[in-house]
Design a protein around this motif. Structure first.
Motif, PDB file in Angstrom:
ATOM      1  N   ARG A   1      -8.764   9.315  -4.741  1.00 16.50           N
ATOM      2  CA  ARG A   1      -9.150   8.387  -5.658  1.00 16.50           C
ATOM      3  C   ARG A   1     -10.770   8.332  -5.832  1.00 16.50           C
ATOM      4  O   ARG A   1     -11.372   8.172  -6.878  1.00 16.50           O
TER       5      ARG A   1
ATOM      6  N   GLU B   1      -8.784  -2.600  -2.683  1.00 14.81           N
ATOM      7  CA  GLU B   1      -8.923  -1.421  -3.575  1.00 14.81           C
ATOM      8  C   GLU B   1      -7.826  -1.236  -4.059  1.00 14.81           C
ATOM      9  O   GLU B   1      -6.739  -0.539  -3.869  1.00 14.81           O
TER      10      GLU B   1
ATOM     11  N   ASP C   1       1.650   5.392  -2.153  1.00 17.91           N
ATOM     12  CA  ASP C   1       1.658   5.910  -3.594  1.00 17.91           C
ATOM     13  C   ASP C   1       2.870   5.877  -4.162  1.00 17.91           C
ATOM     14  O   ASP C   1       3.851   6.182  -3.263  1.00 17.91           O
TER      15      ASP C   1
ATOM     16  N   ASN D   1      -4.161   0.903  -2.143  1.00 13.47           N
ATOM     17  CA  ASN D   1      -4.633   1.478  -0.963  1.00 13.47           C
ATOM     18  C   ASN D   1      -5.104   0.170  -0.225  1.00 13.47           C
ATOM     19  O   ASN D   1      -5.956   0.096   0.748  1.00 13.47           O
TER      20      ASN D   1
ATOM     21  N   PRO E   1       0.842  -1.144   0.014  1.00  9.75           N
ATOM     22  CA  PRO E   1       0.178  -0.061  -0.070  1.00  9.75           C
ATOM     23  C   PRO E   1       0.789   1.316   0.030  1.00  9.75           C
ATOM     24  O   PRO E   1       1.968   1.429   0.510  1.00  9.75           O
TER      25      PRO E   1
ATOM     26  N   PRO F   1      -7.041   6.634   6.217  1.00  6.47           N
ATOM     27  CA  PRO F   1      -7.653   6.365   4.848  1.00  6.47           C
ATOM     28  C   PRO F   1      -8.033   7.783   3.981  1.00  6.47           C
ATOM     29  O   PRO F   1      -8.017   7.534   2.650  1.00  6.47           O
TER      30      PRO F   1
ATOM     31  N   THR G   1      -5.969  -0.678  -7.179  1.00 13.30           N
ATOM     32  CA  THR G   1      -5.073   0.426  -7.666  1.00 13.30           C
ATOM     33  C   THR G   1      -6.007   1.662  -8.153  1.00 13.30           C
ATOM     34  O   THR G   1      -7.094   1.447  -8.440  1.00 13.30           O
TER      35      THR G   1
ATOM     36  N   ILE H   1      -1.531   4.581  -6.909  1.00  9.90           N
ATOM     37  CA  ILE H   1      -2.062   4.562  -5.504  1.00  9.90           C
ATOM     38  C   ILE H   1      -2.573   3.101  -5.231  1.00  9.90           C
ATOM     39  O   ILE H   1      -3.610   2.655  -5.860  1.00  9.90           O
TER      40      ILE H   1
ATOM     41  N   THR I   1      -1.520  13.263   7.515  1.00 10.50           N
ATOM     42  CA  THR I   1      -2.672  12.661   6.604  1.00 10.50           C
ATOM     43  C   THR I   1      -3.198  13.833   5.921  1.00 10.50           C
ATOM     44  O   THR I   1      -3.370  13.677   4.518  1.00 10.50           O
TER      45      THR I   1
ATOM     46  N   ASP J   1     -16.468   0.420  -3.122  1.00 14.36           N
ATOM     47  CA  ASP J   1     -14.933   0.246  -3.304  1.00 14.36           C
ATOM     48  C   ASP J   1     -14.526  -0.475  -4.334  1.00 14.36           C
ATOM     49  O   ASP J   1     -13.355  -0.277  -4.960  1.00 14.36           O
TER      50      ASP J   1
ATOM     51  N   ARG K   1      -6.147   9.976   3.484  1.00 12.72           N
ATOM     52  CA  ARG K   1      -4.755  10.476   2.629  1.00 12.72           C
ATOM     53  C   ARG K   1      -5.098  10.203   1.066  1.00 12.72           C
ATOM     54  O   ARG K   1      -4.816  10.881   0.326  1.00 12.72           O
ATOM     55  N   TYR K   2      -5.757   9.073   0.701  1.00 11.09           N
ATOM     56  CA  TYR K   2      -6.176   8.769  -0.787  1.00 11.09           C
ATOM     57  C   TYR K   2      -7.556   9.341  -1.029  1.00 11.09           C
ATOM     58  O   TYR K   2      -7.932   8.378  -1.967  1.00 11.09           O
TER      59      TYR K   2
END
Lengths: 204, 242
Positions: free
Chosen positions: B192, A201, A162, A197, A160, B186, A203, A195, B152, B232, B188-189
């Motif tokens: 997406r 999840e 980036d 995660n 996990p 979580p 990419t 990314i 974060t 997700d 942080r991303y």
């Protein structure tokens, strides 16, 4: 101090000397007698207490010999505790990366990522993925050519986080044309940002 | 078995152990030396010893100033892998070192928490395309927050910026996240969710409003995507058209 010709101190008369001799003779001839019972204790009790300084007490405490008995039954548990504490002290800080720490590359946290680069004319001889996840080593991530689909493909297991990457096509860096997050690499190229995660999840 | 000893001997022993030269374990000597891996890469990839020395000296300089050496070692490895000339790599390393210094100054000026991770993320942000004024605003606005949520939020801000997300929207979301204490890793991303939402025609403003509601309720980015109507699974690269 200087004495006169008779060996007498200045200011003293012959009478003074005679009186001294008489007192000394009386003391010598006086009968011996023990002090009253408890005299010494009363005198000592009357004296003001004298506490040694903190430094002196510390020095006395440190330098006072102590007896230490070693027996296997006592030593082994102490040694075991010491070894455990040493191990914790040595290894625990390395594992405490905190919330921003790098992810562990161990099995359960890895996710499968599929890299694809189109090349319908099959013009490239070798294609690799170089990125922050493989220390930018081309040999670590060589792609295979799928002639049916006309694409170069690599499936990699990534932790996990980036990651930045580029394709290396016959030794030349090539940006991922499908990347939606990119970054200037400082060399005049564009890195893609990938990314990952977690297991479910994969990419983006 | 009996031994007579004094505590002064024990104290002397412990003192010697405590002040023993760190080099005895090899840590101090290697603390600011480039890793063996990058030294090997430089030796194999750079013909001129002076160029090699110049590259390694930049890593040592970064380390000597208290910055984590890994970002600088990675940039050397990246440049060599891409066939960049050593002189260009050196210039890039100098620029990167300046960016890390700027980041450290901002952290100090604002009284923000400092850690190797925060220094790295902020330094990389300064080195990248992120406007210094935006980063300074973030650092000073949330300097009193704990290091974890602060980091974060910083990573979230940088990724959103790279996606072209408006910083004003980011700030409103960050305010809600910090105030509710829900800014967990979580987030942080969160970018997406933004990218997938855009693909489905959802505006950044709508995503932000939804995210603020979720953050105030202590939720996560997964909850935001669920409220916006995707799961997700939709965040997986496999489901995205390229």
């Amino acid at each position: 101090m200087t004495n006169d010709t008779n060996g007498r101190a200045p200011g003293r008369s012959a009478r003074d000397d005679a009186l001294d001799r008489m007192i000394a003779e009386a003391v010598r001839n006086a009968p011996e007698a023990s002090p009253p019972e408890g005299f010494s204790a009363r005198v000592m009790a009357g004296l003001p207490p004298m506490r040694p300084s903190a430094w002196l007490r510390l020095r006395l405490w440190l330098t006072r010999p102590r007896s230490v008995t070693f027996t296997p039954a006592r030593v082994l548990p102490v040694l075991a505790v010491a070894v455990v504490l040493l191990a914790v002290g040595l290894f625990l800080p390395q594992g405490m990366d905190g919330p921003g720490g790098s992810a562990t590359p161990d099995g359960p946290t890895l996710s499968t990522v599929r890299f694809v680069l189109g090349d319908e004319a099959a013009t490239a001889r070798t294609v690799s993925v170089i990125g922050s996840f493989n220390d930018w080593k081309a040999v670590a991530s060589a792609m295979r050519y799928d002639s049916d689909a006309g694409v170069w493909v690599l499936e990699a297991q990534l932790p996990p986080g980036d990651h930045e990457y580029m394709f290396l096509v016959d030794g030349r860096p090539v940006a991922d044309p499908g990347a939606r997050l990119t970054r200037d690499d400082g060399f005049g190229n564009t890195n893609a940002i990938l990314i990952v995660n977690g297991r479910h999840e994969e990419t983006l | 078995m009996k031994r007579r000893c004094s505590l002064i001997l024990l104290a002397v022993f412990l003192t010697l152990w405590t002040v023993r030269p760190a080099g005895a374990s090899g840590e101090a000597a290697e603390a600011c030396a480039p890793s063996a891996a990058v030294v090997g890469q430089v030796e194999r990839g750079v013909a001129d010893p002076a160029d090699a020395r110049a590259l390694l000296s930049r890593i040592e300089a970064a380390c000597a100033e208290g910055f984590p050496p890994a970002p600088f070692e990675g940039k050397v490895a990246e440049g060599l892998a891409k066939g960049v000339s050593p002189a260009r790599i050196v210039r890039t390393l100098d620029a990167k070192l300046d960016a890390f210094r700027d980041g450290a100054v901002v952290l100090r000026d604002c009284g923000a928490p400092v850690s190797p991770q925060i220094l790295t993320v902020l330094g990389e942000g300064m080195f990248g395309e992120a406007p210094p004024a935006m980063l300074r605003d973030y650092v000073c606005a949330y300097a009193s927050r704990q290091a974890g949520p602060f980091l974060t939020g910083l990573e979230m801000t940088l990724l959103l910026h790279r996606a072209g997300f408006d910083y004003g929207l980011t700030r409103t979301l960050l305010d809600a996240g910090f105030e509710s204490g829900s800014l967990a890793p979580p987030w942080r991303y969160f970018v997406r969710v933004v990218l997938v939402a855009r693909q489905r025609g959802v505006t950044d403003e709508t995503v932000t409003r939804t995210a603020i509601d979720v953050a105030r309720g202590g939720g996560s980015p997964s909850d935001v995507s669920a409220r916006l109507g995707f799961t997700d699974r939709d965040l997986s690269g496999r489901s995205l058209d390229r």
